[in-house]
Design a protein around this motif. Structure first.
Motif, PDB file in Angstrom:
ATOM      1  N   GLU A 157      49.309  54.179 -10.074  1.00 11.58           N
ATOM      2  CA  GLU A 157      48.314  55.266  -9.939  1.00 11.58           C
ATOM      3  C   GLU A 157      46.961  54.696  -9.526  1.00 11.58           C
ATOM      4  OE1 GLU A 157      48.091  58.928 -11.620  1.00 11.58           O
ATOM      5  OE2 GLU A 157      49.856  58.675 -10.310  1.00 11.58           O
ATOM      6  N   ILE A 158      46.616  53.557 -10.140  1.00 14.56           N
ATOM      7  CA  ILE A 158      45.318  52.928  -9.835  1.00 14.56           C
ATOM      8  C   ILE A 158      45.310  52.411  -8.398  1.00 14.56           C
ATOM      9  CG2 ILE A 158      43.808  50.969 -10.439  1.00 14.56           C
ATOM     10  CD1 ILE A 158      44.791  51.231 -13.336  1.00 14.56           C
ATOM     11  N   GLY A 159      46.468  52.006  -7.893  1.00 16.02           N
ATOM     12  CA  GLY A 159      46.533  51.496  -6.524  1.00 16.02           C
ATOM     13  C   GLY A 159      47.267  50.173  -6.379  1.00 16.02           C
ATOM     14  N   PHE A 160      47.651  49.574  -7.513  1.00 16.07           N
ATOM     15  CA  PHE A 160      48.350  48.290  -7.464  1.00 16.07           C
ATOM     16  C   PHE A 160      49.748  48.436  -6.835  1.00 16.07           C
ATOM     17  CE2 PHE A 160      45.594  47.280 -11.173  1.00 16.07           C
ATOM     18  CZ  PHE A 160      45.166  46.001 -10.819  1.00 16.07           C
ATOM     19  N   ILE A 161      50.209  47.351  -6.231  1.00 13.79           N
ATOM     20  CA  ILE A 161      51.631  47.243  -5.887  1.00 13.79           C
ATOM     21  C   ILE A 161      52.244  46.441  -7.036  1.00 13.79           C
ATOM     22  CG2 ILE A 161      53.314  46.303  -4.259  1.00 13.79           C
ATOM     23  CD1 ILE A 161      51.152  46.645  -2.079  1.00 13.79           C
ATOM     24  N   VAL A 162      53.197  47.044  -7.752  1.00 15.29           N
ATOM     25  CA  VAL A 162      53.689  46.419  -8.987  1.00 15.29           C
ATOM     26  C   VAL A 162      55.161  46.018  -8.862  1.00 15.29           C
ATOM     27  CG1 VAL A 162      53.955  46.699 -11.486  1.00 15.29           C
ATOM     28  CG2 VAL A 162      52.124  47.916 -10.293  1.00 15.29           C
ATOM     29  N   TYR A 163      55.435  44.773  -9.204  1.00 14.24           N
ATOM     30  CA  TYR A 163      56.823  44.310  -9.288  1.00 14.24           C
ATOM     31  C   TYR A 163      57.097  43.954 -10.745  1.00 14.24           C
ATOM     32  CZ  TYR A 163      57.007  43.794  -4.208  1.00 14.24           C
ATOM     33  OH  TYR A 163      57.012  44.023  -2.854  1.00 14.24           O
ATOM     34  N   SER A 164      58.108  44.595 -11.335  1.00 15.38           N
ATOM     35  CA  SER A 164      58.509  44.246 -12.695  1.00 15.38           C
ATOM     36  C   SER A 164      59.846  43.528 -12.598  1.00 15.38           C
ATOM     37  CB  SER A 164      58.662  45.501 -13.543  1.00 15.38           C
ATOM     38  OG  SER A 164      57.517  46.313 -13.415  1.00 15.38           O
ATOM     39  N   ILE A 165      60.274  42.924 -13.720  1.00 19.32           N
ATOM     40  CA  ILE A 165      61.586  42.254 -13.705  1.00 19.32           C
ATOM     41  C   ILE A 165      62.676  43.307 -13.888  1.00 19.32           C
ATOM     42  CG2 ILE A 165      63.071  40.596 -14.928  1.00 19.32           C
ATOM     43  CD1 ILE A 165      60.737  39.049 -13.969  1.00 19.32           C
ATOM     44  N   GLY A 166      63.619  43.341 -12.957  1.00 21.12           N
ATOM     45  CA  GLY A 166      64.792  44.205 -13.120  1.00 21.12           C
ATOM     46  C   GLY A 166      64.506  45.688 -13.112  1.00 21.12           C
ATOM     47  N   LYS A 167      63.470  46.095 -12.365  1.00 19.08           N
ATOM     48  CA  LYS A 167      63.159  47.532 -12.313  1.00 19.08           C
ATOM     49  C   LYS A 167      62.967  47.964 -10.868  1.00 19.08           C
ATOM     50  CE  LYS A 167      60.858  47.638 -16.747  1.00 19.08           C
ATOM     51  NZ  LYS A 167      61.238  48.798 -17.517  1.00 19.08           N
ATOM     52  N   PRO A 168      63.253  49.242 -10.619  1.00 22.14           N
ATOM     53  CA  PRO A 168      63.051  49.732  -9.258  1.00 22.14           C
ATOM     54  C   PRO A 168      61.565  49.700  -8.869  1.00 22.14           C
ATOM     55  CG  PRO A 168      63.950  51.463 -10.700  1.00 22.14           C
ATOM     56  CD  PRO A 168      63.738  50.267 -11.536  1.00 22.14           C
ATOM     57  N   LEU A 169      61.278  49.581  -7.594  1.00 25.85           N
ATOM     58  CA  LEU A 169      59.879  49.548  -7.139  1.00 25.85           C
ATOM     59  C   LEU A 169      59.250  50.929  -7.219  1.00 25.85           C
ATOM     60  CD1 LEU A 169      59.980  47.163  -4.068  1.00 25.85           C
ATOM     61  CD2 LEU A 169      59.281  46.693  -6.411  1.00 25.85           C
TER      62      LEU A 169
ATOM     63  N   ARG B  79      77.880  45.957 -32.323  1.00 26.96           N
ATOM     64  CA  ARG B  79      78.479  44.629 -32.223  1.00 26.96           C
ATOM     65  C   ARG B  79      77.583  43.692 -31.414  1.00 26.96           C
ATOM     66  NH1 ARG B  79      83.954  46.401 -29.627  1.00 26.96           N
ATOM     67  NH2 ARG B  79      82.365  47.573 -28.495  1.00 26.96           N
ATOM     68  N   ILE B  80      76.769  44.273 -30.526  1.00 29.36           N
ATOM     69  CA  ILE B  80      75.888  43.442 -29.690  1.00 29.36           C
ATOM     70  C   ILE B  80      74.496  43.351 -30.313  1.00 29.36           C
ATOM     71  CG2 ILE B  80      74.834  43.221 -27.394  1.00 29.36           C
ATOM     72  CD1 ILE B  80      77.349  44.644 -26.287  1.00 29.36           C
ATOM     73  N   GLY B  81      73.936  44.483 -30.697  1.00 26.81           N
ATOM     74  CA  GLY B  81      72.616  44.482 -31.342  1.00 26.81           C
ATOM     75  C   GLY B  81      71.477  44.407 -30.338  1.00 26.81           C
ATOM     76  N   PRO B  82      70.296  44.910 -30.743  1.00 26.66           N
ATOM     77  CA  PRO B  82      69.198  45.073 -29.775  1.00 26.66           C
ATOM     78  C   PRO B  82      68.307  43.846 -29.556  1.00 26.66           C
ATOM     79  CG  PRO B  82      68.584  46.030 -31.885  1.00 26.66           C
ATOM     80  CD  PRO B  82      69.979  45.480 -32.056  1.00 26.66           C
ATOM     81  N   LYS B  83      68.402  42.830 -30.405  1.00 23.80           N
ATOM     82  CA  LYS B  83      67.416  41.754 -30.302  1.00 23.80           C
ATOM     83  C   LYS B  83      67.742  40.750 -29.193  1.00 23.80           C
ATOM     84  CE  LYS B  83      66.117  41.962 -35.120  1.00 23.80           C
ATOM     85  NZ  LYS B  83      66.352  41.347 -36.424  1.00 23.80           N
ATOM     86  N   PHE B  84      66.666  40.103 -28.714  1.00 23.30           N
ATOM     87  CA  PHE B  84      66.833  39.042 -27.719  1.00 23.30           C
ATOM     88  C   PHE B  84      67.503  39.513 -26.433  1.00 23.30           C
ATOM     89  CE2 PHE B  84      65.897  34.500 -28.047  1.00 23.30           C
ATOM     90  CZ  PHE B  84      64.966  34.584 -29.056  1.00 23.30           C
ATOM     91  N   LEU B  85      67.160  40.728 -26.026  1.00 23.46           N
ATOM     92  CA  LEU B  85      67.703  41.253 -24.773  1.00 23.46           C
ATOM     93  C   LEU B  85      66.573  41.645 -23.823  1.00 23.46           C
ATOM     94  CD1 LEU B  85      70.760  43.453 -25.863  1.00 23.46           C
ATOM     95  CD2 LEU B  85      70.791  41.212 -24.769  1.00 23.46           C
ATOM     96  N   ASN B  86      65.402  41.027 -23.980  1.00 23.10           N
ATOM     97  CA  ASN B  86      64.297  41.341 -23.066  1.00 23.10           C
ATOM     98  C   ASN B  86      64.379  40.473 -21.828  1.00 23.10           C
ATOM     99  OD1 ASN B  86      63.074  43.249 -24.733  1.00 23.10           O
ATOM    100  ND2 ASN B  86      62.067  41.632 -25.912  1.00 23.10           N
ATOM    101  N   ALA B  87      64.522  41.129 -20.663  1.00 21.14           N
ATOM    102  CA  ALA B  87      64.529  40.368 -19.412  1.00 21.14           C
ATOM    103  C   ALA B  87      63.149  39.752 -19.231  1.00 21.14           C
ATOM    104  CB  ALA B  87      64.853  41.296 -18.250  1.00 21.14           C
ATOM    105  N   SER B  88      63.108  38.584 -18.615  1.00 24.47           N
ATOM    106  CA  SER B  88      61.829  37.888 -18.465  1.00 24.47           C
ATOM    107  C   SER B  88      61.874  36.981 -17.253  1.00 24.47           C
ATOM    108  CB  SER B  88      61.554  37.047 -19.717  1.00 24.47           C
ATOM    109  OG  SER B  88      62.518  36.018 -19.817  1.00 24.47           O
ATOM    110  N   VAL B  89      60.743  36.315 -17.022  1.00 23.59           N
ATOM    111  CA  VAL B  89      60.665  35.342 -15.935  1.00 23.59           C
ATOM    112  C   VAL B  89      61.527  34.110 -16.259  1.00 23.59           C
ATOM    113  CG1 VAL B  89      58.526  34.481 -16.990  1.00 23.59           C
ATOM    114  CG2 VAL B  89      58.977  33.936 -14.620  1.00 23.59           C
TER     115      VAL B  89
END
Ligand code: UGA
Length: 453
Positions: free
Chosen positions: A441-453, A240-250
């Motif tokens: 792994e490379i060494g970056f500190i990475v922040y994604s949208i809506g994800k744990p650190l 009923r909801i469907g998968p499209k247009f559900l990408n979190a973004s800036v």
């Protein structure tokens, strides 16, 4: 119009504009917009049954069907400023059509317009018509940039609204026959005029609302340790909801969503529906919140200041596969970072430095007014430079903000990038396109949208 020309060899299509340079560009090898697949379509039909011309009056006079696709910017002054659509260009187009016509015509609203615009246009046309009959149809466009040609070849639906009179029905049939050259009949929907006009605003409002909903969830995910990609996957599995247009973004951008919702809000207010207006306003508020949140996260994680730090901005267009920067979230993010005195090095495969400087020196809503389509000398934003390579942009940078989901960003050599950056090296992925674990792994500190650190 190019696709109509391609699919209907028996129809002659003339695209007219008062801008000489723009028409010259459409007649050249360097089309004025970047859109995958468009070059091929134009090349096949141009000179055959597709023509680009500045002789507006001649072509309008000769046409049986006139599609009006002038821009309808948000009003910046007067009644409804900041929300209502400015119909100046529409009105002058209608007056010109009435002036030059010598035979009956179907006039099609292609631009997105407020509900009941057709009524105003009808009045202008019929009061100036010297006995000529005009039928107004609403035929809103649902293509998305970057996939325009595919969307046009294979639309989910084509919508045609017209007057429910014998003449109105006849006009609807005539336009239906054009699309029936390649669109299956069951996908061509016909409605009354007002339903067609409102459906366009409603469809964009619903789409934008999905993004604001998932972006609101992304804030909660960051606070709780849930992963927004997992949440939206699980939610979207409900048929009923469907998968499209559900990408979190800036945040969402583009010339349509915000403008159309503001327009919808204004129409609700004018019709005495403040609660409904308030409901749709929230979609924009969450979008603004998401862009602010992104900037705050960059600044706070980089030890509460980005002053004089070089930040690489990867992607400036409002989405991939387009050079369009109208209402792109990158403008607000860059302005936010500049407000904290960051130095920005921007790379987007389709956006020029001129465009970036122009966007960053413009006021809200200015982008849609023709003045800004003319060459102008913007106050150069000194802390901004644009480069033609992601490696150059990221060299010696303290942090990287990914603001557009260009495929090439997924394939970058992040080890090489890391080695050439200041440490600690930060990545803020506003589109969730990089593999955060690999980068860590490379060494970056990475922040994604809506994800744990
Ligand atoms: C949108 C609609 O999708 C079209 O149907 C409509 O015809 C068009 O507006 C219009 O009114 O002219 P468009 O603005 O070209 O098309 O692009 P979208 O693909 O809708 O993307 C809009 C914004 O939402 C982009 O910034 C995109 O990155 C963002 N988005 C999209 C997300 O943040 N998450 C998603 O899941 C999808």
């Amino acid at each position: 119009m190019a696709v109509i020309a391609l699919k209907c060899p028996d129809i002659e299509v003339a695209v007219v504009d008062i801008s000489v340079p723009r028409i010259a560009a459409w007649n050249s090898d360097q089309l004025p917009i970047y859109e995958p697949g468009l070059d091929g379509v134009v090349k096949e039909c141009r000179g055959r049954n597709l023509f680009f011309s500045t002789d507006v009056e001649k072509h309008v006079r000769e046409a049986d069907i006139v599609f009006v696709s002038v821009n309808t910017p948000t009003k910046t002054r007067g009644l409804g400023a900041g929300k209502a659509a400015d119909l100046t260009y529409w009105e002058s187009a209608a007056r010109m059509i009435a002036d030059v016509s010598k035979s009956d015509k179907i006039v099609v609203e292609k631009s997105t317009v407020p509900v009941k615009t057709a009524e105003a246009i009808e009045k202008i046309l019929t009061h100036n018509s010297k006995g000529i009959k005009f039928q107004i149809l609403s035929n809103p466009e649902f293509l998305a940039e970057g996939t325009a040609i595919q969307d046009l070849f294979n639309p989910d639906r084509v919508l045609i609204g017209g007057r429910e009179t014998p003449e109105g029905n006849k006009a609807v049939q005539a336009l239906k026959e054009v699309y029936a050259h390649w669109v299956p009949e069951e996908r061509i929907l016909t409605t009354n005029l007002w339903s067609a006009e409102l459906s366009k605003l409603a469809a964009n409002a619903f789409l934008a609302q999905r993004i604001s909903s998932v972006n609101a969830m992304s804030a909660l995910c960051e606070a709780t340790g849930a992963d927004v990609t997992e949440v939206s996957y699980a939610v979207g599995k409900d048929t009923r909801i469907g998968p499209k247009f559900l990408n979190a973004s800036v945040g969402f951008g583009g010339s349509c969503f915000q403008k159309d919702i503001l327009n919808l809000v204004y129409i609700c207010e004018c019709n005495g529906l403040p609660e409904v207006a308030e409901y749709w306003k929230q979609v924009i508020k969450i979008n603004d919140y998401q862009k602010n949140r992104f900037v705050n996260r960059v600044v706070s994680s980089m030890f509460n200041t980005v002053s004089n730090k070089k930040i690489a901005i990867l992607g400036f267009a409002f989405k991939k596969d387009t050079g369009d920067t109208r209402e792109t979230p990158a403008i607000d993010v860059c302005k936010g970072l500049l407000g904290d005195k960051a130095r920005l090095s921007i790379y987007d495969p389709q956006v020029t430095e001129d465009q970036v400087q122009r966007d960053l020196s413009m006021n809200k809503f200015d982008w849609d007014h023709p003045l800004h389509l003319q060459p102008m000398s913007p106050t150069t934003v000194k802390q901004v430079s644009c480069v033609w390579d992601a490696y150059e942009a990221t060299k010696d940078a303290h942090g990287i903000c990914i603001l557009t989901e260009w495929d090439e960003f997924k394939k970058l050599d992040f080890k090489r990038i890391y080695d050439n950056m200041q440490k600690p090296a930060f990545v803020f992925d506003g589109r969730n396109i990089v593999n955060a674990d690999e980068l860590r792994e490379i060494g970056f500190i990475v922040y994604s949208i809506g994800k744990p650190l």
